[in-house]
Design an enzyme around this catalytic site. Structure first.
Site, PDB file in Angstrom:
ATOM      1  N   GLY A  33      49.814  78.482  50.025  1.00 49.17           N
ATOM      2  CA  GLY A  33      51.005  78.334  50.856  1.00 49.17           C
ATOM      3  C   GLY A  33      51.531  76.916  50.882  1.00 49.17           C
ATOM      4  NE  ARG A  87      43.178  71.144  47.225  1.00 45.13           N
ATOM      5  CZ  ARG A  87      42.857  72.217  47.936  1.00 45.13           C
ATOM      6  NH1 ARG A  87      41.929  72.135  48.875  1.00 45.13           N
ATOM      7  NH2 ARG A  87      43.436  73.372  47.722  1.00 45.13           N
ATOM      8  CE  LYS A 139      45.004  71.903  51.954  1.00 45.39           C
ATOM      9  NZ  LYS A 139      43.609  72.232  52.249  1.00 45.39           N
ATOM     10  N   GLY A 143      54.565  74.469  54.329  1.00 41.05           N
ATOM     11  CA  GLY A 143      54.182  73.961  53.008  1.00 41.05           C
ATOM     12  C   GLY A 143      53.678  72.533  53.024  1.00 41.05           C
ATOM     13  CG  ASP A 167      41.452  82.668  52.604  1.00 40.83           C
ATOM     14  OD1 ASP A 167      40.811  83.404  53.391  1.00 40.83           O
ATOM     15  OD2 ASP A 167      42.086  81.676  52.976  1.00 40.83           O
TER      16      ASP A 167
HETATM   17  P1  AMP Z   1      43.427  77.686  55.322  1.00 36.71           P
HETATM   18  O1  AMP Z   1      42.678  78.417  56.370  1.00 36.71           O
HETATM   19  O2  AMP Z   1      43.846  76.272  55.652  1.00 36.71           O
HETATM   20  O3  AMP Z   1      42.729  77.731  54.004  1.00 36.71           O
HETATM   21  O4  AMP Z   1      44.834  78.423  55.143  1.00 36.71           O
HETATM   22  C1  AMP Z   1      44.978  79.817  55.101  1.00 36.71           C
HETATM   23  C2  AMP Z   1      46.250  80.186  54.427  1.00 36.71           C
HETATM   24  O5  AMP Z   1      47.376  79.614  55.107  1.00 36.71           O
HETATM   25  C3  AMP Z   1      46.368  79.705  52.983  1.00 36.71           C
HETATM   26  O6  AMP Z   1      47.057  80.681  52.261  1.00 36.71           O
HETATM   27  C4  AMP Z   1      47.181  78.448  53.115  1.00 36.71           C
HETATM   28  O7  AMP Z   1      47.852  78.127  51.920  1.00 36.71           O
HETATM   29  C5  AMP Z   1      48.140  78.793  54.232  1.00 36.71           C
HETATM   30  N1  AMP Z   1      48.637  77.624  54.961  1.00 36.71           N
HETATM   31  C6  AMP Z   1      47.936  76.810  55.778  1.00 36.71           C
HETATM   32  N2  AMP Z   1      48.734  75.846  56.279  1.00 36.71           N
HETATM   33  C7  AMP Z   1      49.970  76.033  55.749  1.00 36.71           C
HETATM   34  C8  AMP Z   1      51.230  75.371  55.860  1.00 36.71           C
HETATM   35  N3  AMP Z   1      51.397  74.310  56.629  1.00 36.71           N
HETATM   36  N4  AMP Z   1      52.268  75.879  55.167  1.00 36.71           N
HETATM   37  C9  AMP Z   1      52.119  76.960  54.387  1.00 36.71           C
HETATM   38  N5  AMP Z   1      50.991  77.628  54.250  1.00 36.71           N
HETATM   39  C10 AMP Z   1      49.905  77.182  54.905  1.00 36.71           C
HETATM   40 MG    MG Z   2      42.401  77.762  52.261  1.00 39.29          MG
END
Ligand code: AMP
Ligand code: MG
Length: 479
Positions: A91, A170, A107, A120, A246
């Site tokens: 995301g 990364r 990232k 994003g 994930d």
């Molecule tokens: P995480 O738990 O941080 O690994 O995030 C879980 C999901 O949410 C993943 O698909 C990330 O890419 C998405 N995500 C987290 N923060 C954001 C953000 N600020 N904008 C877009 N997608 C996000």
């Molecule tokens: Mg993640």
């Protein structure tokens, strides 16, 4: 080799579009380079002084492209806190391509098809944490994605307060997650699932290619490498905080650093993630959760791997691999080389005594690495002395059975018991300074992160114990 001279390939884009979103990064305003890891750059064969490279900033900001680079976000699903989400995906991460076996990824570089309600972006605070922790995990000898550079900016990002956007570059040999397989299985896309498995074998398990039963063998290796990583986490007192499927790398390395923490005082029930109300991802639950996640991966692989065989492998491999690595490290941390009948009891007693004493986990082992029979050095660190005092008496007797000299034992123990780990209160101080545009502490932390077993006398303030009010605190997931 200069960074700008790298030539990337993008084999992931050979898959059908269901695998990814071709997307361009959205650059940040007024970007500036905060830090770069020469050590990570070596993985790419880059040996120039990165801080002097005028192109690095533009590449990390997505303004300039490396040769051969084609940008895309990857699609995946995942179990978040036990519940299946059928589509997540990168995301806020954008892949640039691959060189020297490393996939480069930005990232925080803007919206993708998978951003859902997110923006994003990644804020400076969480980017500093990810950047430093990636390098620190490597410094501790634990498999992890790496971080090559960190940039800040003047772009406003809304979180609980207004913050500034940042990007981390990364690196990882793979960005495929358990959830990538879950995505295709849930959609009933069995052919694509097999395509993904073949890709993963090419990328991460090449030695298995065309072997009989290669998918089951791949699964067995994922089980054992995951078990190894988790055993290493437990040994250093690392709590990941968001062990959703994930966030589980297909090759077992640590990825996606969010609200992680190291234990301050030893507390097996510690939960670092503030949003984890039930303690699903508590420190002590990590091995069990890894096992559960691997069970979900077995389900996802079931169109190409017999499910019963996979479950059998999980039962046969996980516990044994975990125990082997964990006990080897823990006995090394205790300085026990000979195998004695009651060592396991002594070890378990130690953990119980640590829990009862209220003592910093890392410092305890560092002090134990210089233990010469004088208990006061360790006991003075305890709030409650009795339990550990009795244990140390027993430990002293046990050491008499060792053949190694005390000096040699100390030397070996100092190489397995780190002096520096990235404690939250120290990271917080570095973040506050960075938010005021002083990046010196980030760079000092990078130095100790990469060689945590060395003394670094001039940087000793970076291993200060947490003050009472911030010991074993919980962290917000917002990043
Ligand atoms: P995480 O738990 O941080 O690994 O995030 C879980 C999901 O949410 C993943 O698909 C990330 O890419 C998405 N995500 C987290 N923060 C954001 C953000 N600020 N904008 C877009 N997608 C996000
Ligand atoms: Mg993640």
């Amino acid at each position: 080799m200069k960074f700008l001279n790298l030539k990337l390939t993008v084999s992931y884009l050979e898959h059908e579009p269901i695998f990814y979103d071709r997307v361009e990064p959205t650059p940040l305003h007024k970007p500036f380079l905060i830090s770069a890891s020469q050590n990570a750059a070596k993985l790419l064969g880059v040996d120039e002084d990165l801080l002097l490279d005028e192109n690095l900033l533009e590449i990390v900001n997505g303004k300039k492209k490396l040769d051969g680079s084609e940008t895309f976000a990857m699609c995946y699903a995942g179990h978040q806190f036990g519940y299946f989400v059928e589509r997540l995906g990168d995301g806020r991460a954008i892949n640039l391509g691959k060189v020297n076996g490393q996939n480069l990824q930005l990232k925080g570089s803007g919206l993708t098809l998978y951003s859902r309600q997110g923006d994003g972006r990644a804020v400076l605070r969480s980017s500093i944490r990810e950047y430093l922790m990636s390098e620190a995990m490597h410094g501790l000898g634990i498999a992890t994605s790496r971080a090559l550079a960190l940039i800040g900016s003047d772009t406003d990002v809304a979180r609980e307060r207004w913050e500034k956007g940042a990007i981390v570059l990364r690196l990882s040999p793979t960005w495929v997650r358990f959830g990538t397989f879950e995505y295709f299985n849930a959609k009933g896309e069995h052919e694509k699932l097999q395509q993904l498995a073949d890709y993963v074998i090419d990328e991460s398990f090449h030695h298995l290619k065309n072997k009989e039963g290669m998918y089951l063998k791949m699964y067995a290796e994922i089980v054992s490498s995951t078990a190894k990583t988790i055993a290493q986490w437990q040994s250093v007192g690392f709590n990941h905080g968001v062990m959703n499927t994930d966030n589980m790398s297909i090759d077992g390395r640590t990825i996606d650093y969010g609200p992680f923490a190291f234990l301050d005082d030893y507390d097996k029930d510690y939960v670092c993630n503030h949003t984890d109300r039930d303690g699903r991802y508590s420190f002590k639950n990590q091995p069990g959760i890894a096992h559960w996640n691997l069970g979900q991966l077995a389900v996802a692989l079931s169109p190409i791997v017999n499910h019963d065989s996979a479950l059998q492998v999980l039962e046969d491999v996980f516990g044994e691999a975990y125990e082997k690595v964990y006990s080897e490290i823990m006995y090394a941390k205790m300085g026990l080389e000979q195998e004695e009948e009651n060592d396991r009891k002594l070890f378990q007693w130690m953990l119980g005594a640590l829990g009862g004493a209220t003592i910093d986990y890392t410092l305890f082992f560092r002090k134990l690495s210089r233990f010469d029979g004088d208990k006061s050095d360790i006991l003075d660190l305890c709030v409650y002395r009795t339990s550990l005092e009795e244990w140390l008496d027993s430990y002293s007797l046990r050491l008499e059975k060792e053949t190694l000299s005390t000096t040699s034992r100390h030397k070996k123990m100092l190489k397995v018991n780190p002096k520096y780990i990235l404690k939250n209160h120290i990271l917080q101080e570095a973040i506050e300074k960075a938010e005021a545009h002083d990046f010196s502490m980030v760079n000092d932390l990078l130095k100790v992160a990469l060689s945590p077993f060395d003394e670094h006398q001039e940087l000793e303030h970076l291993c200060r114990l947490a003050p009472m009010e911030s010991k074993n605190i919980k962290l917000s997931c917002s990043s």
